[in-house]
Design a protein around this motif. Structure first.
Motif, mmCIF file in Angstrom:
data_model
loop_
_atom_site.group_PDB
_atom_site.id
_atom_site.type_symbol
_atom_site.label_atom_id
_atom_site.label_comp_id
_atom_site.label_asym_id
_atom_site.label_seq_id
_atom_site.Cartn_x
_atom_site.Cartn_y
_atom_site.Cartn_z
ATOM 1 N N VAL A 221 -91.985 -49.096 35.318
ATOM 2 C CA VAL A 221 -90.468 -48.859 35.511
ATOM 3 C C VAL A 221 -89.858 -48.156 35.918
ATOM 4 O O VAL A 221 -88.694 -48.292 37.501
ATOM 5 C CB VAL A 221 -89.830 -48.933 33.777
ATOM 6 C CG1 VAL A 221 -88.160 -48.198 34.979
ATOM 7 C CG2 VAL A 221 -90.010 -49.736 33.127
ATOM 8 N N ASN A 248 -87.996 -58.925 40.169
ATOM 9 C CA ASN A 248 -89.234 -59.224 39.066
ATOM 10 C C ASN A 248 -88.120 -59.312 37.570
ATOM 11 O O ASN A 248 -88.354 -58.533 36.732
ATOM 12 C CB ASN A 248 -89.816 -57.990 38.474
ATOM 13 C CG ASN A 248 -91.056 -57.917 39.739
ATOM 14 O OD1 ASN A 248 -90.797 -58.723 40.434
ATOM 15 N ND2 ASN A 248 -92.757 -56.773 39.642
ATOM 16 N N ALA A 250 -87.727 -61.532 35.811
ATOM 17 C CA ALA A 250 -88.324 -62.222 33.930
ATOM 18 C C ALA A 250 -88.753 -60.778 33.491
ATOM 19 O O ALA A 250 -89.273 -61.707 31.925
ATOM 20 C CB ALA A 250 -89.479 -63.118 34.700
ATOM 21 N N ASP A 251 -88.974 -59.778 33.342
ATOM 22 C CA ASP A 251 -89.583 -58.480 32.655
ATOM 23 C C ASP A 251 -88.675 -58.075 31.879
ATOM 24 O O ASP A 251 -88.075 -58.729 32.016
ATOM 25 C CB ASP A 251 -89.524 -57.449 33.862
ATOM 26 C CG ASP A 251 -90.796 -57.710 35.169
ATOM 27 O OD1 ASP A 251 -91.559 -58.061 34.804
ATOM 28 O OD2 ASP A 251 -90.826 -56.536 35.486
ATOM 29 N N ASP A 252 -89.236 -58.405 30.835
ATOM 30 C CA ASP A 252 -88.147 -57.195 29.755
ATOM 31 C C ASP A 252 -89.467 -56.164 28.917
ATOM 32 O O ASP A 252 -90.517 -56.296 28.240
ATOM 33 C CB ASP A 252 -88.457 -58.197 27.981
ATOM 34 C CG ASP A 252 -87.970 -57.967 27.263
ATOM 35 O OD1 ASP A 252 -87.723 -56.761 27.229
ATOM 36 O OD2 ASP A 252 -87.853 -58.645 26.697
ATOM 37 N N ALA A 253 -89.596 -55.296 29.914
ATOM 38 C CA ALA A 253 -89.572 -53.859 29.973
ATOM 39 C C ALA A 253 -90.038 -53.499 27.777
ATOM 40 O O ALA A 253 -91.034 -52.501 27.619
ATOM 41 C CB ALA A 253 -89.443 -52.901 30.174
ATOM 42 N N SER A 254 -89.055 -53.520 27.378
ATOM 43 C CA SER A 254 -88.873 -53.234 25.989
ATOM 44 C C SER A 254 -90.011 -54.074 25.133
ATOM 45 O O SER A 254 -90.851 -53.627 24.156
ATOM 46 C CB SER A 254 -87.504 -53.593 25.428
ATOM 47 O OG SER A 254 -87.134 -54.862 25.441
ATOM 48 N N ARG A 255 -90.348 -55.345 25.445
ATOM 49 C CA ARG A 255 -92.319 -56.084 24.488
ATOM 50 C C ARG A 255 -92.718 -55.720 25.428
ATOM 51 O O ARG A 255 -93.763 -56.398 24.828
ATOM 52 C CB ARG A 255 -91.041 -57.414 24.680
ATOM 53 C CG ARG A 255 -89.810 -57.342 24.355
ATOM 54 C CD ARG A 255 -89.840 -58.976 24.031
ATOM 55 N NE ARG A 255 -90.546 -60.394 23.443
ATOM 56 C CZ ARG A 255 -90.382 -61.396 23.302
ATOM 57 N NH1 ARG A 255 -89.702 -62.025 23.485
ATOM 58 N NH2 ARG A 255 -91.250 -61.720 22.747
ATOM 59 N N ASP A 257 -93.249 -57.449 28.438
ATOM 60 C CA ASP A 257 -93.430 -57.855 29.050
ATOM 61 C C ASP A 257 -93.093 -57.954 30.382
ATOM 62 O O ASP A 257 -92.035 -58.390 30.816
ATOM 63 C CB ASP A 257 -92.862 -59.214 28.818
ATOM 64 C CG ASP A 257 -93.973 -59.854 27.273
ATOM 65 O OD1 ASP A 257 -94.961 -59.517 27.238
ATOM 66 O OD2 ASP A 257 -92.602 -60.239 26.918
ATOM 67 N N VAL A 258 -94.235 -57.600 31.214
ATOM 68 C CA VAL A 258 -93.799 -57.608 32.682
ATOM 69 C C VAL A 258 -94.451 -57.996 33.716
ATOM 70 O O VAL A 258 -95.863 -58.517 33.532
ATOM 71 C CB VAL A 258 -94.140 -56.099 32.970
ATOM 72 C CG1 VAL A 258 -92.465 -55.063 32.418
ATOM 73 C CG2 VAL A 258 -95.382 -54.999 33.059
ATOM 74 N N TYR A 259 -94.131 -57.925 35.087
ATOM 75 C CA TYR A 259 -95.067 -58.865 36.650
ATOM 76 C C TYR A 259 -96.687 -58.040 36.223
ATOM 77 O O TYR A 259 -96.657 -57.364 37.609
ATOM 78 C CB TYR A 259 -94.573 -59.494 37.484
ATOM 79 C CG TYR A 259 -94.874 -60.661 37.998
ATOM 80 C CD1 TYR A 259 -95.916 -60.553 38.374
ATOM 81 C CD2 TYR A 259 -93.975 -60.319 39.585
ATOM 82 C CE1 TYR A 259 -96.464 -62.069 38.685
ATOM 83 C CE2 TYR A 259 -95.183 -61.131 40.254
ATOM 84 C CZ TYR A 259 -96.240 -62.394 40.416
ATOM 85 O OH TYR A 259 -96.932 -63.102 41.132
#
Length: 390
Positions: A221, A248, A250-255, A257-259
């Motif tokens: 992040v 980026n 489409a990222d979901d840092a809480s889960r 899920d990142v590139y």
């Protein structure tokens, strides 16, 4: 040759909406373009060294089949290798002398991967380059002045709009060598989509991060925020209008899920590539501008108008806006007919943002004829690798 000069007041800067895209150096499609062009230049040099001339070839068919990987913070693993298939046509024997076409092509491919995907361990490369048909190989050597080996068209325009410059400069900045030394986590697979609605500019940027240089989700992040600030600084140098930047998206840092990638490109697992699906010869994808579907990369630099006319058309347009004060913008379209001299297109159509007049028409015709007389120099530039076609 028929040279048509006309004027128009309809230009992208004045339109309410504009869309511009660039696929960066490590994008699978751009990798295929780079490989095709490097194979082409390798063949050109080999032909010249052996025979003193460039022989017939067109190696504009490259397919990249993505592999499989397991990225993780601190460093992941490649599970299945990338596979690259090299296709096209090339002269493998001339006057009893063999040319190691497959070896040259595979070697050129490995060079590109080492430059643009230096972290990738090993790709599987298969060459399926075959000899050309007799009619096209004969046409290639029929005349002292090269004859067009296709009926095709090329198009170019100038100057770039502000949004076009932003998109180009943002990708170049993210793939700049100095930036990479400071931010090794930034992979080479960068894709920039620029959108302008009246005076509002939005950028959507996808940039593959290299997992070995990112220790945790928090580190990701923070590094992503640094990259976004870098982009904002580039935009401010090009434009006085601030841009809304989605990095980026489409990222979901809480889960978690990142590139994240192992090598800095989606080619390792997420995407495949093919020649001609990406940038045009000016480095951009511009659906609101005239474009052709020609894949310039890999086409021979002697007689293939699908490559040469796109480059020449851009040079004509740039010279017009540089050398003619009354021309604020220009678009040039060149159309060939197979079997005719490449320096005599069937039509050269030039559209200008300018006040029409006989003097203006004469200046345009001089520039068109001048650029069409420089194919020998253009060929040498292409063989030396000094011209990017993607």
């Amino acid at each position: 040759m028929q040279i048509i000069t006309r004027t128009s007041s309809d230009w992208p800067d004045d339109a309410p909406v504009e869309i511009v895209e660039r696929k960066g150096l490590g994008h699978p499609d751009t990798l295929c373009d780079a490989i095709a062009e490097r194979v082409c230049t390798a063949l050109c040099r080999a032909y010249r060294e052996r025979f003193g001339t460039i022989l017939h070839h067109n190696v504009d068919k490259v397919l990249l089949c993505g592999g499989a990987s397991r990225p993780r913070f601190g460093g992941g693993t490649i599970l299945q290798p990338i596979e690259i298939y090299l296709g096209g046509r090339a002269t493998a024997e001339w006057r009893g002398v063999r040319v190691p076409v497959d070896d040259l092509a595979i070697g050129a491919c490995r060079e590109v991967l080492a430059e643009l995907l230096p972290l990738y361990p090993e790709a599987r490369i298969v060459s399926r380059i075959r000899p050309g048909s007799s009619d096209l190989t004969t046409l290639f050597t029929r005349s002292r002045v090269p004859l067009a080996n296709d009926t095709s068209c090329g198009v170019g325009f100038a100057p770039l709009t502000e949004l076009e410059r932003i998109v180009l400069e943002v990708e170049r900045a993210l793939n700049d060598r100095a930036v990479k030394r400071e931010h090794p986590e930034l992979g080479s697979d960068v894709k920039v989509m620029g959108m302008r609605h009246r005076d509002r500019i939005e950028l959507t940027i996808a940039c593959a991060f290299v997992d070995r240089y990112v220790e945790s989700i928090g580190g990701y992040v923070a590094k992503k925020s640094d990259a976004q600030q870098l982009v904002a600084a580039v935009v401010s140098r090009v434009s006085s209008v601030p841009a809304a930047i989605a990095f980026n998206a489409a990222d979901d840092a809480s889960r978690g899920d990142v590139y994240l990638t192992v090598t800095g490109s989606s080619a390792e697992a997420g995407d495949d590539g093919e020649v001609g699906r990406g940038n045009r010869v000016n480095g951009l994808i511009t659906p609101y501008r005239p474009m052709t579907m020609e894949a310039a990369a890999g086409k021979n630099p002697v007689s293939h108008v699908g490559k040469l006319y796109n480059i020449i058309a851009n040079r004509i347009a740039n010279r017009i806006v540089t050398e003619i004060p009354d021309a604020a913008a220009a678009t040039c379209t060149l159309v060939s007919r197979i079997g005719t001299r490449i320096d005599e297109p069937a039509i050269a159509d030039v559209t200008l943002a300018a006040i029409p007049g006989d003097r203006l028409r004469a200046q345009v015709e001089d520039i068109v004829r001048g650029e069409l007389s420089r194919f020998d120099a253009l060929r040498d530039e292409l063989v030396s690798g000094r011209i990017a076609v993607f």
